[in-house]
Scaffold this motif. Structure first.
Motif: not given
Length: 361
Positions: A181-186, A155-160, A178-179, A228-239
């Protein structure tokens, strides 16, 4: 009598609670023979204890060349998810606590985080850079459902109009769509969801209080559908344990709407080395020797190599094969095609905060 580790506790990842490395006195659990032996009696569940964190600042800065962000916010110290491999565990030793069970049961929350963040962002001369939320411990661990500190930070980051990114392995992040998504749109927000395995049984053993893999994939879908731009983190890789799932995890994430991906090879610095091997010997005894052999093949014959430039991915044929498979899967699935950027030009100090901070100039 010789020290004996406590029996594994339901819903907890660590198998022991060894004294932190900075303590002068060492505590050990042992059986003195006086208590009646009841092998079928389940151990008493450990309750989560919360304490306020008295930090005077909230934005942490780092200059590590192999970490993809310079500024971060961690609303909590310790993490109730209890992931056995968590690289943040050694930090609890600085608090005079154990990186073992203490890390996941004795948690600290930064109730002043929103106020401290407003103060730091309002300072004259502040220059915005993307703030990464959750670079150490998970900002959406179970206690966030009640305390809502992460949401207050957003909420603070959105206000700024301040850009940020988030990484989590909890579907609770969708509560704040909600927050976000609004931030991602900008062009001010992005997210990463960590998916270590699609095997619910392995996830329950390795990450006992984190969201199930299916719920994490559902979170990717919900965030993507919200724009929202979303990625996946495959972490950690455990051989030898989860590396065979690399392509399956990336495929499931891409199908759900992920646009980017990253991976990190298991890191075993300081106390994590012993904690992970304790867990491995109990949870996957049939694979323990092979897993540790493959890890050492990826770390120059050691349990861990902290060299910058190689500590995140490892070296050698085993590490190179993981890297080649990851690159091939990303290309096939269309991941990482576009660089993720945020807009720094929209940052503004709200009028009320600016006027208030002028009183302290």
């Amino acid at each position: 009598m010789p020290a004996t580790p406590p029996p594994s506790l339901k819903g907890r990842g660590a198998r022991s609670n060894a004294t932190g490395r900075y303590e002068k006195q060492v505590r050990e659990t042992f059986d003195d023979g006086w208590e009646p032996s009841e092998p079928d009696q389940p151990p008493t569940p450990l309750k989560t204890e919360l304490q306020p964190d008295r930090s005077r600042t909230i934005i942490a800065r780092n200059d590590s060349p192999d970490i993809g962000f310079e500024r971060s916010i961690n609303p909590y110290r310790g993490c109730e998810h209890g992931c056995t491999y968590c690289y943040a565990r050694p930090g609890h030793a600085y608090l005079g606590l154990s990186p073992g069970l203490d890390f996941e049961t004795r948690l600290f929350f930064k109730a002043d985080a929103p106020r401290l963040l407003q103060k730091e962002l309002s300072r004259k001369g502040y220059r915005p850079e993307r703030i990464h939320i959750g670079g150490v411990t998970d900002p959406y661990q179970p206690i966030e459902r009640k305390l809502k500190i992460t949401r207050q930070v957003l909420e603070v980051l959105e206000r700024f109009n301040h850009p940020f990114s988030i990484i989590t392995k909890s579907d609770l992040v969708t509560r704040d769509v909600d927050i976000i998504g609004r931030m991602a749109a900008r062009d001010l927000a992005g997210t990463y969801i960590s998916v270590t395995t699609l095997d619910r049984s392995l996830a329950r053993a390795m990450e006992p209080r984190a969201a199930t893999p299916a719920r994490r994939i559902a979170a990717i879908r919900a965030l993507a559908e919200a724009g929202v731009p979303v990625g996946v983190g495959f972490a950690p890789v455990i051989p030898g344990l989860n590396d065979h799932e690399l392509e399956a995890v990336l495929e499931a994430a891409a199908e759900a709407g992920a646009r980017s991906a990253m991976y990190v090879t298991l890191r075993l610095p300081l106390e994590i080395k012993d904690l992970f091997q304790e867990w491995l010997a109990e949870a996957r005894p049939d694979r323990a020797a092979r897993v540790m052999s493959l890890i050492r093949q990826s770390r120059g014959g050691k349990d861990y190599d902290a060299q910058w430039g190689s500590r995140m991915k490892g070296t050698g044929p085993v590490a190179d094969l993981v890297g080649a498979r990851f690159a091939a899967a990303c290309k096939r699935l269309g991941l990482n095609r576009e660089p993720r950027t945020v807009d720094l030009t929209q940052f503004r100090v709200p009028g009320a905060f600016s006027a208030q901070m002028d009183l302290f100039a």
